[in-house]
Design an enzyme around this catalytic site. Structure first.
Site, PDB file in Angstrom:
ATOM      1  N   ARG A 204       0.843  -1.198   0.000  1.00 33.45           N
ATOM      2  CA  ARG A 204       0.000   0.000   0.000  1.00 33.45           C
ATOM      3  C   ARG A 204       0.878   1.248   0.000  1.00 33.45           C
ATOM      4  O   ARG A 204       0.581   2.246  -0.649  1.00 33.45           O
ATOM      5  CB  ARG A 204      -0.950   0.001   1.205  1.00 33.45           C
TER       6      ARG A 204
ATOM      7  N   TYR B 111     -17.790  17.038 -13.849  1.00 29.01           N
ATOM      8  CA  TYR B 111     -18.152  15.622 -13.902  1.00 29.01           C
ATOM      9  C   TYR B 111     -19.169  15.333 -12.778  1.00 29.01           C
ATOM     10  O   TYR B 111     -18.992  15.809 -11.649  1.00 29.01           O
ATOM     11  CB  TYR B 111     -16.858  14.804 -13.718  1.00 29.01           C
TER      12      TYR B 111
ATOM     13  N   ASP C  47      -8.381  19.136 -13.571  1.00 27.05           N
ATOM     14  CA  ASP C  47      -8.762  17.790 -14.011  1.00 27.05           C
ATOM     15  C   ASP C  47      -8.577  17.760 -15.527  1.00 27.05           C
ATOM     16  O   ASP C  47      -9.339  18.371 -16.268  1.00 27.05           O
ATOM     17  CB  ASP C  47     -10.220  17.524 -13.600  1.00 27.05           C
TER      18      ASP C  47
ATOM     19  N   LYS D 286     -10.185   6.715 -18.204  1.00 27.94           N
ATOM     20  CA  LYS D 286     -10.624   7.198 -19.512  1.00 27.94           C
ATOM     21  C   LYS D 286      -9.467   7.108 -20.523  1.00 27.94           C
ATOM     22  O   LYS D 286      -9.030   6.030 -20.827  1.00 27.94           O
ATOM     23  CB  LYS D 286     -11.182   8.619 -19.376  1.00 27.94           C
TER      24      LYS D 286
END
Ligand SMILES: *Cc1c(COP(=O)(O)O)cnc(C)c1O
Length: 393
Positions: A51, A103, A175, A200
């Site tokens: 992690r 978004y 973004d 994306k």
């Protein structure tokens, strides 16, 4: 492959090429181990726990930083996890300005999750730097920008918004999911952090959910790196590998998206069953000249358009499609059509949605890399076959 002076296309292809010292493998291995052996006296050196850090993820993070012209990159389990981790930099009483046509999931995070933490936020139009400056409060700490916005593809005066934000010492986050690092590098314009829903375009094959944050400031890096580990929203090594595999074709994919999208936009604009088309590459786009300045290589693969007539006509259009799939994501090699009012933006309350301009007849098209004739033919037959009503519309 160490030099960052290579061209973008070369950097993208060689994203994971670092010959494995031991075996000479050309592709970086997927390291699945959750833990790493330590040896005294240097037990804090190297990898420790997956992690916290992982060799496959580390390679991806460094390479994406190069593509965005940044010094560091951090990978998260989704674009949304990237957003929520960045918001953990702030405290009760702090204020954030968010571009208004974001978004749907970002809108939901700010208005339904972050609001509970006592962090204040406002949606801002950001279309004029002077009006934007008036919205900055003494407690404002961050500005969250999408360019173009989603789904109405508005293009804010990015350079001016960044300039005003810097004057007020705000953290500027852009973004950059829609343009991808191929078409735009906001860090070179002064942004502090660039974020991607790597789900994306970066991955491009609709089979990985991931997010990335990239920046230059090492202080911000240390704070985000701590949160990445402490909050634990990290991606799997296998997904990191898939993402690197996808990025190798980023350049040729984005070139194809750019080229196909402008032709599709021009076709749609002429079709009688289309009321209006929004695409930054069209001269009819309200901020077309701004788009020309900001996006040197292309205008991206996303087009929004409005079907003429009531909701039933839009539904007919979706039902008529045969190649293009009705699904809510974007940025993959396949063309996807989205119905924002009922899919991506269904989380936004109806009155707000309508005020934003997200009407029931709005279609968001993610133009894929299929042959241009096949994409246009599918849209043409789907639009042509919309039934004509005799009653007034
Ligand atoms: C999809 C998307 C997100 C959210 O990313 P996930 O990976 O789905 O969590 C954020 N911003 C934009 C512009 C997006 O398209």
């Amino acid at each position: 492959m160490k030099s960052t002076s290579y061209n973008f296309d070369t950097l993208a292809v060689h994203i994971d090429q670092e010959h494995n010292a031991e075996k000479g493998a050309v592709v970086i291995p997927i390291t699945l181990s959750t833990t790493f052996e330590k040896k005294y006296p240097n037990i804090h050196e190297g990898f420790e726990y997956a992690r916290t850090n992982n060799p496959t993820r580390q390679k991806l993070e460094k390479s994406v930083a190069d593509l965005e012209k940044g010094k560091w990159g951090l990978a998260f389990s989704s674009g949304s996890a990237t957003l929520s981790t960045i918001c953990q930099l702030f405290e009760t009483g702090d204020h954030i300005l968010v571009i208004d046509d974001v978004y749907g999931g970002t809108h939901r995070y700010f208005s339904q999750v972050l609001v509970k933490s006592g962090i204040q936020f406002n949606f801002s139009d950001m279309m004029h730097a002077e009006t934007f400056e008036k919205e900055i409060r003494p407690s404002t700490k961050m500005v969250w920008i999408e360019i173009p916005t989603n789904p109405l593809l508005k293009i804010c005066p990015l350079t001016e918004i960044i300039e005003v934000s810097k004057k007020h010492q705000l953290l500027v986050v852009v973004d950059n999911t829609f343009m991808s690092p191929y078409n735009l590098n906001p860090l070179t314009l002064g942004a502090d952090i660039v974020v991607h829903s790597a789900t994306k375009y970066l991955n491009g094959h609709s089979d990985v959910v991931m997010g990335l944050a990239i920046g230059n400031d090492l202080g911000i890096y240390e704070r985000l790196k701590f949160l990445q580990n402490a909050s634990g929203m990290t991606p799997s090594p296998f997904d990191c590998y898939l993402l690197m595999r996808g990025i190798k074709t980023l350049s040729i994919r984005i070139k194809a998206h750019n080229e196909n999208a402008i032709r599709v936009a021009e076709f749609l604009e002429k079709h009688p069953n289309v009321e209006r088309v929004i695409y930054p590459g069209l001269p009819s786009h309200p901020q077309h000249s701004r788009a020309i300045q900001l996006f040197e290589k292309g205008y991206g693969g996303i087009i929004s358009f409005f079907i003429r007539g009531d909701l039933s006509k839009t539904i007919e259009f979706f039902q008529n499609l045969s190649l293009i799939v009705l699904a809510s994501s974007l940025g993959g090699v396949e063309s996807l059509c989205n119905h924002p009012a009922f899919l991506t933006h269904s989380a936004v309350p109806q009155d707000i949605r309508l005020k934003m301009g997200i009407t029931d007849n709005l279609v968001r098209l993610s133009v894929g890399i299929e042959h241009i004739d096949d994409i246009i033919n599918d849209l043409k037959q789907a639009l042509d076959r919309i039934s004509t009503q005799t009653s007034a519309q």
